[in-house]
Design a protein around this motif. Structure first.
Motif, mmCIF file in Angstrom:
data_model
loop_
_atom_site.group_PDB
_atom_site.id
_atom_site.type_symbol
_atom_site.label_atom_id
_atom_site.label_comp_id
_atom_site.label_asym_id
_atom_site.label_seq_id
_atom_site.Cartn_x
_atom_site.Cartn_y
_atom_site.Cartn_z
ATOM 1 N N ASP A 174 -2.044 -15.779 1.353
ATOM 2 C CA ASP A 174 -2.378 -16.089 0.339
ATOM 3 C C ASP A 174 -2.596 -15.652 -0.984
ATOM 4 O OD1 ASP A 174 -5.672 -17.274 -0.862
ATOM 5 O OD2 ASP A 174 -3.526 -19.147 -0.460
ATOM 6 N N ALA A 175 -2.640 -15.625 -2.438
ATOM 7 C CA ALA A 175 -2.411 -14.825 -3.163
ATOM 8 C C ALA A 175 -4.429 -15.033 -3.598
ATOM 9 C CB ALA A 175 -2.308 -15.754 -4.326
ATOM 10 N N THR A 176 -4.879 -15.275 -3.010
ATOM 11 C CA THR A 176 -6.597 -14.634 -3.420
ATOM 12 C C THR A 176 -6.705 -13.398 -2.124
ATOM 13 O OG1 THR A 176 -7.243 -16.783 -1.961
ATOM 14 C CG2 THR A 176 -6.961 -16.933 -3.683
ATOM 15 N N GLU A 177 -6.272 -13.279 -0.872
ATOM 16 C CA GLU A 177 -5.982 -12.233 -0.211
ATOM 17 C C GLU A 177 -5.748 -11.436 -0.156
ATOM 18 O OE1 GLU A 177 -6.695 -15.719 3.463
ATOM 19 O OE2 GLU A 177 -4.843 -14.961 3.711
ATOM 20 N N ASN A 178 -3.894 -11.046 -1.198
ATOM 21 C CA ASN A 178 -3.849 -10.163 -1.283
ATOM 22 C C ASN A 178 -4.775 -8.880 -2.249
ATOM 23 O OD1 ASN A 178 -1.377 -8.657 -1.416
ATOM 24 N ND2 ASN A 178 -0.622 -9.999 -3.045
ATOM 25 N N THR A 179 -5.519 -8.491 -1.487
ATOM 26 C CA THR A 179 -5.691 -7.476 -1.838
ATOM 27 C C THR A 179 -5.466 -5.482 -2.233
ATOM 28 O OG1 THR A 179 -6.792 -6.605 -0.343
ATOM 29 C CG2 THR A 179 -7.993 -8.299 -1.331
ATOM 30 N N ALA A 180 -3.523 -6.039 -1.759
ATOM 31 C CA ALA A 180 -3.148 -4.699 -1.441
ATOM 32 C C ALA A 180 -2.597 -4.542 -3.300
ATOM 33 C CB ALA A 180 -2.735 -5.226 -0.682
ATOM 34 N N GLU A 181 -2.164 -5.970 -3.631
ATOM 35 C CA GLU A 181 -1.589 -5.905 -5.073
ATOM 36 C C GLU A 181 -2.290 -5.500 -5.826
ATOM 37 O OE1 GLU A 181 -0.132 -9.196 -8.326
ATOM 38 O OE2 GLU A 181 0.288 -9.694 -5.529
ATOM 39 N N ASP A 182 -3.416 -6.083 -5.576
ATOM 40 C CA ASP A 182 -4.686 -5.260 -7.173
ATOM 41 C C ASP A 182 -4.881 -3.381 -6.400
ATOM 42 O OD1 ASP A 182 -4.958 -8.213 -8.339
ATOM 43 O OD2 ASP A 182 -6.466 -8.343 -6.364
ATOM 44 N N GLU A 183 -4.979 -3.616 -5.914
ATOM 45 C CA GLU A 183 -5.197 -2.279 -5.322
ATOM 46 C C GLU A 183 -3.591 -0.825 -6.289
ATOM 47 O OE1 GLU A 183 -5.811 -1.633 -1.084
ATOM 48 O OE2 GLU A 183 -7.839 -2.490 -1.448
ATOM 49 N N ALA A 184 -2.610 -2.060 -6.062
ATOM 50 C CA ALA A 184 -1.358 -0.598 -5.963
ATOM 51 C C ALA A 184 -1.936 -1.054 -7.335
ATOM 52 C CB ALA A 184 -0.026 -2.003 -5.429
ATOM 53 N N ALA A 215 0.470 -0.839 0.163
ATOM 54 C CA ALA A 215 -0.059 -0.260 0.076
ATOM 55 C C ALA A 215 0.849 1.447 -0.313
ATOM 56 C CB ALA A 215 -0.850 -0.161 0.957
ATOM 57 N N SER A 216 1.917 1.485 0.385
ATOM 58 C CA SER A 216 3.052 2.443 0.620
ATOM 59 C C SER A 216 3.673 2.548 -0.685
ATOM 60 C CB SER A 216 3.999 2.312 1.458
ATOM 61 O OG SER A 216 5.364 1.264 1.716
ATOM 62 N N ALA A 217 3.179 1.450 -1.180
ATOM 63 C CA ALA A 217 4.693 1.859 -2.606
ATOM 64 C C ALA A 217 4.132 2.348 -3.541
ATOM 65 C CB ALA A 217 4.781 0.595 -3.568
ATOM 66 N N THR A 218 5.201 3.460 -4.151
ATOM 67 C CA THR A 218 4.596 4.294 -5.387
ATOM 68 C C THR A 218 5.281 3.933 -6.855
ATOM 69 O OG1 THR A 218 6.465 5.841 -4.987
ATOM 70 C CG2 THR A 218 4.039 6.439 -4.180
ATOM 71 N N GLU A 219 6.032 3.855 -6.783
ATOM 72 C CA GLU A 219 6.817 3.061 -7.685
ATOM 73 C C GLU A 219 7.041 1.662 -8.438
ATOM 74 O OE1 GLU A 219 10.232 4.461 -8.786
ATOM 75 O OE2 GLU A 219 10.163 6.739 -7.752
ATOM 76 N N GLN A 220 7.478 0.902 -7.805
ATOM 77 C CA GLN A 220 6.963 -1.073 -7.785
ATOM 78 C C GLN A 220 7.842 -1.350 -6.842
ATOM 79 O OE1 GLN A 220 11.220 -2.455 -9.422
ATOM 80 N NE2 GLN A 220 12.264 -0.776 -8.763
ATOM 81 N N VAL A 221 7.034 -2.779 -7.216
ATOM 82 C CA VAL A 221 7.373 -3.780 -5.648
ATOM 83 C C VAL A 221 8.383 -5.190 -6.273
ATOM 84 C CG1 VAL A 221 6.315 -5.379 -4.641
ATOM 85 C CG2 VAL A 221 5.043 -2.379 -3.978
ATOM 86 N N ARG A 222 9.516 -5.440 -5.630
ATOM 87 C CA ARG A 222 10.166 -6.685 -5.835
ATOM 88 C C ARG A 222 9.619 -8.107 -5.143
ATOM 89 N NH1 ARG A 222 14.711 -3.039 -7.311
ATOM 90 N NH2 ARG A 222 13.740 -1.655 -6.313
ATOM 91 N N VAL A 223 9.727 -8.709 -6.202
ATOM 92 C CA VAL A 223 9.016 -10.814 -5.486
ATOM 93 C C VAL A 223 8.950 -11.404 -5.317
ATOM 94 C CG1 VAL A 223 6.994 -11.752 -4.815
ATOM 95 C CG2 VAL A 223 6.771 -9.197 -4.754
ATOM 96 N N LEU A 224 10.349 -12.280 -4.360
ATOM 97 C CA LEU A 224 10.626 -13.183 -4.940
ATOM 98 C C LEU A 224 9.727 -14.083 -4.074
ATOM 99 C CD1 LEU A 224 14.032 -13.930 -3.717
ATOM 100 C CD2 LEU A 224 13.095 -13.346 -6.225
ATOM 101 N N MET A 225 8.548 -15.747 -4.845
ATOM 102 C CA MET A 225 7.674 -15.980 -4.707
ATOM 103 C C MET A 225 8.426 -17.712 -4.653
ATOM 104 S SD MET A 225 3.806 -16.465 -6.334
ATOM 105 C CE MET A 225 3.620 -14.712 -5.987
#
Length: 320
Positions: free
Chosen positions: A146-156, A128-138
């Motif tokens: 859980d991916a289905t609970e990660n609504t913050a990603e959709d909003e970002a 939610a705080s990111a303004t430019e990019q998010v980097r992830v190792l999965m």
């Protein structure tokens, strides 16, 4: 789209209906909105409380809409005032934080987050705080959320934040993963693949990184480490970039001959990444026999006799 001032879609829709008529009764609104009278009555009462609706003087059982320029403007100005005050507090608190961060000792570079709920909350906050990019190792067996609970990603993603995600090969066997990756791609999410990864990781901009306290074992989700701006954070970011440079692009754009370009391209990609016919077929929603038939057709198109040759030819022709 009036959520910013506290109106959800149902309230906004009903207000629109009243705006379109000289006056309306509860029954008329319930019929137009296809909602129960009790639900409409409750929404009307709330809109009255907010000053968006008023009772018609000559017929108290009917409501009329207040002019939007009069009813909504004070609400918008109040929200703007509150946001301005919040921004001023944010600037003040950020300055206090920077002052404290400048005095950090080596142990303060890393903060510890304990408890699964606290870890999930911080994971969402970072996005939610990111303004430019998010980097992830999965990883396939370690997840902050859980991916289905990660609504913050959709909003970002809707805010225009770019996501660069590296997954290990086993993640490709998750049901629906390809569809989800392809749907997110137009919004700024890139997915790449490596055979294995050492740990789960998320980096918000260049400001902070989070990784599990333990990458393996029963307690792997019970805590996390937050890496604050420091040489250690620089090292974490550089490590991600090294992985990114050597990873395999997952969503390809090369064209294939024939009527089933997307499926064939995804099939080739999955097989080249080491998935079995059964796993690739399950991911694409086709049978093992269909996988084998499509591979045979691609081999014939490429003019080769083995799958190894097909892989080399697919790379040479930029099919993957």
């Amino acid at each position: 789209m009036l959520e910013a001032i506290g109106l959800d879609d149902e309230h906004t829709a009903l207000y629109r209906l009243v705006l379109q008529a000289p006056s309306s009764s509860i029954d008329e609104l319930a019929e137009s909105a296809a909602k129960p009278r009790s639900e409409v009555r409750a929404i009307v009462a709330e809109l009255e409380r907010l000053g968006l609706l008023a009772r018609q003087a000559s017929a108290p059982d009917r409501v009329v809409a207040s002019p939007p320029s009069l009813a909504l403007r004070p609400m918008l100005l109040d929200r703007e005032r509150r946001l301005t005050q919040a921004h001023e507090v944010l600037v003040e608190l950020s300055e206090i934080y920077r002052s404290g961060a400048a005095q950090r000792t080596a142990p303060d570079v890393v903060d510890v987050v304990l408890g699964a709920d606290a870890v999930r909350q911080r994971f969402a906050q970072l996005q939610a705080s990111a303004t430019e990019q998010v980097r992830v190792l999965m990883l396939s067996d370690v997840a902050f959320l859980d991916a289905t609970e990660n609504t913050a990603e959709d909003e970002a993603l809707r805010r225009g934040v770019r996501y660069r995600v590296i997954v290990e090969k086993a993640v490709l066997e998750w049901p629906g993963f390809i569809d989800a990756a392809r749907e997110s791609a137009p919004f700024g999410e890139e997915v790449r693949v490596l055979p294995t990864l050492p740990t789960r990781l998320i980096i918000a901009d260049d400001d902070v990184a989070m990784l599990p306290m333990r990458s393996h074992g029963e307690e792997r989700s019970s805590g996390a480490l937050l890496v604050n701006p420091s040489g250690l954070l620089d090292l974490v970011i550089a490590t991600f970039e090294e992985y990114w440079a050597t990873s395999t692009e997952f969503i390809s754009t090369g064209e294939l001959p024939g009527a089933h370009d997307a499926v064939d391209r995804d099939l080739l990609k999955l097989l080249l990444l080491g998935l079995t016919d059964a796993a690739a077929g399950a991911q694409l929603g086709i049978s093992v026999r269909t996988v084998q038939r499509r591979v045979a057709e691609l081999m014939e198109t490429a003019g080769v006799t083995t799958r190894l040759q097909l892989g080399a030819e697919a790379v040479r022709r930029a099919w993957v």
